[in-house]
Design an enzyme around this catalytic site. Structure first.
Site, mmCIF file in Angstrom:
data_model
loop_
_atom_site.group_PDB
_atom_site.id
_atom_site.type_symbol
_atom_site.label_atom_id
_atom_site.label_comp_id
_atom_site.label_asym_id
_atom_site.label_seq_id
_atom_site.Cartn_x
_atom_site.Cartn_y
_atom_site.Cartn_z
ATOM 1 N N GLU A 115 46.420 27.846 45.568
ATOM 2 C CA GLU A 115 45.928 28.641 46.709
ATOM 3 C C GLU A 115 45.017 27.818 47.626
ATOM 4 O O GLU A 115 44.223 28.391 48.382
ATOM 5 C CB GLU A 115 45.172 29.884 46.212
ATOM 6 C CG GLU A 115 45.962 30.803 45.285
ATOM 7 C CD GLU A 115 47.132 31.523 45.959
ATOM 8 O OE1 GLU A 115 47.405 31.254 47.146
ATOM 9 O OE2 GLU A 115 47.767 32.338 45.275
ATOM 10 N N HIS A 138 38.587 33.699 44.649
ATOM 11 C CA HIS A 138 39.749 34.593 44.522
ATOM 12 C C HIS A 138 39.893 35.017 43.066
ATOM 13 O O HIS A 138 39.717 34.207 42.156
ATOM 14 C CB HIS A 138 41.013 33.859 44.977
ATOM 15 C CG HIS A 138 42.282 34.545 44.573
ATOM 16 N ND1 HIS A 138 42.617 35.817 44.993
ATOM 17 C CD2 HIS A 138 43.308 34.152 43.761
ATOM 18 C CE1 HIS A 138 43.781 36.155 44.469
ATOM 19 N NE2 HIS A 138 44.223 35.174 43.717
ATOM 20 N N HIS A 140 41.463 38.640 40.327
ATOM 21 C CA HIS A 140 42.391 39.776 40.164
ATOM 22 C C HIS A 140 41.698 40.963 39.484
ATOM 23 O O HIS A 140 42.107 41.365 38.389
ATOM 24 C CB HIS A 140 43.592 39.349 39.297
ATOM 25 C CG HIS A 140 44.334 38.135 39.769
ATOM 26 N ND1 HIS A 140 45.137 37.377 38.947
ATOM 27 C CD2 HIS A 140 44.407 37.551 40.996
ATOM 28 C CE1 HIS A 140 45.677 36.375 39.635
ATOM 29 N NE2 HIS A 140 45.243 36.446 40.879
ATOM 30 N N GLU A 168 25.069 51.663 47.595
ATOM 31 C CA GLU A 168 24.772 50.249 47.855
ATOM 32 C C GLU A 168 25.880 49.513 48.615
ATOM 33 O O GLU A 168 25.652 48.421 49.123
ATOM 34 C CB GLU A 168 24.531 49.530 46.530
ATOM 35 C CG GLU A 168 23.236 49.913 45.856
ATOM 36 C CD GLU A 168 22.026 49.228 46.479
ATOM 37 O OE1 GLU A 168 21.989 47.995 46.468
ATOM 38 O OE2 GLU A 168 21.134 49.940 46.972
ATOM 39 N N HIS A 209 47.726 42.228 44.306
ATOM 40 C CA HIS A 209 47.449 40.885 43.772
ATOM 41 C C HIS A 209 45.967 40.707 43.396
ATOM 42 O O HIS A 209 45.656 40.358 42.263
ATOM 43 C CB HIS A 209 47.885 39.815 44.793
ATOM 44 C CG HIS A 209 47.720 38.409 44.300
ATOM 45 N ND1 HIS A 209 48.657 37.425 44.474
ATOM 46 C CD2 HIS A 209 46.695 37.814 43.632
ATOM 47 C CE1 HIS A 209 48.251 36.301 43.909
ATOM 48 N NE2 HIS A 209 47.043 36.506 43.403
HETATM 49 P P1 13P Z 1 46.279 28.738 40.359
HETATM 50 O O1 13P Z 1 46.382 28.593 38.859
HETATM 51 O O2 13P Z 1 47.211 27.779 41.085
HETATM 52 O O3 13P Z 1 44.859 28.620 40.825
HETATM 53 O O4 13P Z 1 46.804 30.184 40.746
HETATM 54 C C1 13P Z 1 46.217 31.330 40.220
HETATM 55 C C2 13P Z 1 46.289 32.493 41.141
HETATM 56 O O5 13P Z 1 45.490 33.383 41.040
HETATM 57 C C3 13P Z 1 47.347 32.521 42.177
HETATM 58 O O6 13P Z 1 47.053 33.496 43.151
HETATM 59 ZN ZN ZN Z 2 45.854 35.146 42.384
#
Ligand code: 13P
Ligand code: ZN
Length: 269
Positions: A115, A138, A140, A168, A209
């Site tokens: 990413e 980033h 999940h 908050e 995602h």
């Molecule tokens: P990477 O292992 O390449 O960082 O990818 C993980 C991920 O969250 C892809 O969106």
């Molecule tokens: Zn991801």
């Protein structure tokens, strides 16, 4: 010579990704983090020589000469603390703006996250908005993901729903969240789309995602995502129940006024 493993930023990075894993935000190799470093400071750690040059597949000329600590692709956050040099890397963007010069890490011959386009392009956007921005993160988180299945992806509505979940929220993310529809991850296209959103605010949901956050340090960025995830959790707990009480727009305005923050323009009725 100072040891890079004892550098404040390395220690903070390890603690942060370990904590992200502990929160359940980063299953397997899920998630990635990039931290803008002070390139001059790296000399104190003997990091001057390019170990490998890795093409990035896109161009970020405004970042030439800048150095970042970046999590490795395919690497598990739960393992970073046990082998930082394998799971993390420090790259400097080459003068051509298209290559990454590896200064440390990815010791198994690996490379930066898939990413990287979304990270570096978002750094460009956030640095333009706030020269003190240092982090793109980033991950999940379960409830943000779940919410992206059951809530309209309209970003004004999405933001308003989150703001109403905890008092908050308005204080922590008055700039709101942007939302991208499902897109293929790991591409320049999703990088460009994310960076476009990041010009206006520090949070972008990737539907089905995860989420991207930006901030001045790792703690602040972690806290931003933590707060959104908590709000999304409350939303998912009550979405199927009759809601009898809420935080009204005039009350959201009152919170903003009291804490001296400016809500995203046009997001309150
Ligand atoms: P990477 O292992 O390449 O960082 O990818 C993980 C991920 O969250 C892809 O969106
Ligand atoms: Zn991801």
């Amino acid at each position: 010579m100072k040891d890079i493993l004892n550098a404040r930023f390395t220690v903070e990075m390890i603690r942060t990704v370990t904590n992200m894993y502990a929160h359940g935000w980063d299953e397997r190799n899920g998630g990635n983090v990039s931290l803008l470093l002070d390139a001059a400071e790296l000399e104190d750690y003997g990091l001057v020589k390019t170990l490998r040059t890795i093409p990035m597949g896109f161009s970020a000329p405004s970042l030439a000469g800048k150095a970042f600590m970046v999590t490795g692709t395919g690497k598990y956050f739960k393992n970073v603390q046990y082998d930082p040099e394998l799971n993390l890397g420090i790259i400097r963007i080459a003068r051509n703006g298209c290559d990454a010069e590896l200064l440390w890490g990815y010791s198994d011959g690996g490379k930066f996250t898939s990413e990287l386009p979304a990270h570096l392009m978002s750094h460009v956007s956030r640095l333009a908005a706030d020269p003190k921005n240092r982090v793109i993160m980033h991950c999940h988180p379960n409830n943000i993901l779940a919410m992206s299945f059951v809530h309209k992806l309209d970003e004004r509505e999405f933001t308003r729903s989150l703001w109403r979940m905890c008092t908050e929220c308005m204080v922590v993310f008055p700039d709101g969240v942007s939302v991208l529809p499902w897109m293929l991850c790991g591409t320049n296209e999703i990088g460009i789309a994310t960076a476009e959103k990041m010009r206006a605010n520090r949070l972008t949901v990737w539907a089905q995602h995860g989420i991207y956050g930006a901030g001045r340090d790792l703690d602040e960025t972690f806290g931003l995502i933590e707060t959104v995830e908590k709000a999304a959790e409350i939303y998912m707990k009550i979405a199927h129940l009759p809601v009898l009480n809420t935080i009204r727009d005039d009350e959201l305005r009152l919170i903003a006024k009291h804490f001296g923050v400016t809500p995203r323009d046009g997001y309150l009725d």
